[in-house]
Scaffold this active site. Structure first.
Site, mmCIF file in Angstrom:
data_model
loop_
_atom_site.group_PDB
_atom_site.id
_atom_site.type_symbol
_atom_site.label_atom_id
_atom_site.label_comp_id
_atom_site.label_asym_id
_atom_site.label_seq_id
_atom_site.Cartn_x
_atom_site.Cartn_y
_atom_site.Cartn_z
ATOM 1 N N LYS A 1 0.822 -1.222 0.000
ATOM 2 C CA LYS A 1 0.000 0.000 0.000
ATOM 3 C C LYS A 1 0.852 1.267 0.000
ATOM 4 O O LYS A 1 0.649 2.164 -0.806
ATOM 5 C CB LYS A 1 -0.894 0.071 1.252
ATOM 6 C CG LYS A 1 -1.928 -1.006 1.382
ATOM 7 C CD LYS A 1 -2.864 -0.719 2.552
ATOM 8 C CE LYS A 1 -2.187 -0.700 3.914
ATOM 9 N NZ LYS A 1 -1.684 -2.003 4.371
ATOM 10 N N ARG B 1 -9.481 1.434 8.613
ATOM 11 C CA ARG B 1 -9.071 0.070 8.972
ATOM 12 C C ARG B 1 -10.176 -0.691 9.685
ATOM 13 O O ARG B 1 -10.000 -1.867 10.002
ATOM 14 C CB ARG B 1 -7.856 0.139 9.888
ATOM 15 C CG ARG B 1 -6.517 -0.048 9.166
ATOM 16 C CD ARG B 1 -5.427 0.098 10.193
ATOM 17 N NE ARG B 1 -4.225 -0.605 9.889
ATOM 18 C CZ ARG B 1 -3.154 -0.025 9.327
ATOM 19 N NH1 ARG B 1 -3.193 1.226 8.963
ATOM 20 N NH2 ARG B 1 -2.066 -0.736 9.142
ATOM 21 N N ARG C 1 11.124 -6.834 4.778
ATOM 22 C CA ARG C 1 10.955 -5.387 4.610
ATOM 23 C C ARG C 1 11.929 -4.603 5.486
ATOM 24 O O ARG C 1 12.146 -4.936 6.648
ATOM 25 C CB ARG C 1 9.519 -4.978 4.967
ATOM 26 C CG ARG C 1 9.313 -3.471 4.921
ATOM 27 C CD ARG C 1 7.872 -3.104 4.749
ATOM 28 N NE ARG C 1 7.117 -3.185 5.991
ATOM 29 C CZ ARG C 1 5.817 -2.865 6.074
ATOM 30 N NH1 ARG C 1 5.152 -2.490 5.004
ATOM 31 N NH2 ARG C 1 5.200 -2.966 7.235
ATOM 32 N N ARG D 1 11.423 -2.091 10.716
ATOM 33 C CA ARG D 1 10.404 -1.302 11.399
ATOM 34 C C ARG D 1 10.096 -1.978 12.721
ATOM 35 O O ARG D 1 10.036 -3.203 12.779
ATOM 36 C CB ARG D 1 9.148 -1.270 10.518
ATOM 37 C CG ARG D 1 8.577 0.104 10.344
ATOM 38 C CD ARG D 1 7.469 0.096 9.346
ATOM 39 N NE ARG D 1 6.192 -0.317 9.914
ATOM 40 C CZ ARG D 1 5.023 -0.161 9.304
ATOM 41 N NH1 ARG D 1 4.973 0.396 8.108
ATOM 42 N NH2 ARG D 1 3.906 -0.555 9.858
ATOM 43 N N ARG E 1 -0.489 -8.279 13.698
ATOM 44 C CA ARG E 1 -1.026 -7.320 12.724
ATOM 45 C C ARG E 1 -1.845 -8.033 11.648
ATOM 46 O O ARG E 1 -2.884 -7.536 11.212
ATOM 47 C CB ARG E 1 0.118 -6.513 12.093
ATOM 48 C CG ARG E 1 0.706 -5.505 13.080
ATOM 49 C CD ARG E 1 2.022 -4.956 12.617
ATOM 50 N NE ARG E 1 1.910 -4.204 11.393
ATOM 51 C CZ ARG E 1 2.876 -4.089 10.485
ATOM 52 N NH1 ARG E 1 4.027 -4.695 10.670
ATOM 53 N NH2 ARG E 1 2.694 -3.379 9.423
#
Ligand code: AMP
Length: 220
Positions: free
Chosen positions: A10, A85, A122, A150, A161
């Site tokens: 996204k 969300r 990531r 992150r 998540r």
């Protein structure tokens, strides 16, 4: 606006789409991360929830987006990344959008098993926030900053998540899918191909709008 699971791409797509159209990208995750870094009241309230992979309170998030969308720079359109969300946020967004134009919704669909691997690889630039992969070396291609994991991309938080996404956010696909301005794109391809498909999807959605008076666009 852009829908999709954590790791679907996204943020990457939202940045590119916003740049291409010269419109602002509004990412609630970025707004919260900046607030955490600056240790503002909002940041201090949100930090523990974010670190645990949970969702920040609906009313707080709705207030943030409501305030952001009164600024003049959204007049020619904007890309919303990471909001809504929950169905409560989506209902509020419909109300906020009254008078602002049509909402185009693009869902970036990626199979669950691909997401865990993507999130593990990531990395983000500690300086400019550019998202990339562990395969791309130790430094940011944009600014040379150091690439870091992150804080919510650790394995246990990623699992939470994804669980929260399935429970609270995935129902938004049903919430939006019957609308003529809803599009799904295949997120299981290269970022360039996702970007091309997304542009076509938005153009198709714009054509589907009968008024021709659209001020809001979607990225991913
Ligand atoms: P993101 O960068 O979009 O993955 O967001 C990072 C984290 O910020 C999420 O895991 C949530 O804890 C929080 N967050 C971002 N956007 C929202 C939202 N719309 N509602 C609730 N929490 C959010």
């Amino acid at each position: 606006m852009v829908l999709g699971a954590p790791g679907a791409g996204k943020g990457t797509q939202a940045v590119q789409f916003a740049q291409k159209y010269g419109i602002p990208k509004i990412s609630t995750g970025d707004i919260l991360r900046e607030a955490v870094q600056a240790e503002t009241e909002l940041g201090n309230r949100a930090k523990a929830t974010m670190d645990a992979g949970g969702l920040v309170d609906d009313q707080l998030m709705i207030a943030i987006v409501r305030e952001r969308l009164v600024r003049h720079d959204v007049a020619a359109g904007f890309v919303l990344d990471g909001f809504p969300r929950t169905v409560t946020q989506a209902t509020a967004l419909d109300e906020i959008m009254t008078g602002l134009g049509a909402l185009i919704v693009v869902d970036i669909a990626v199979p669950d098993d691909a997401l865990v691997g993507r999130l593990a690889r990531r990395r983000v630039c500690g300086e400019c926030g550019h998202a990339t992969s562990v395969d791309d070396g130790a430094h940011c291609v944009r600014c040379g900053g150091e690439l870091v994991l992150r804080s919510d991309d650790t394995e246990s938080v990623v699992r939470e998540r994804l669980r929260v996404y399935a429970e609270a956010t995935k129902p938004l696909v049903d919430y939006y899918s019957s609308r003529p301005t809803f599009r799904a794109v295949n997120g299981a391809q290269s970022p360039e191909d996702v970007g091309s498909e997304l542009l076509l999807a938005v153009e198709g959605a714009l054509r589907a709008l009968s008024t021709g008076n659209v001020v809001e666009e979607a990225g991913a």
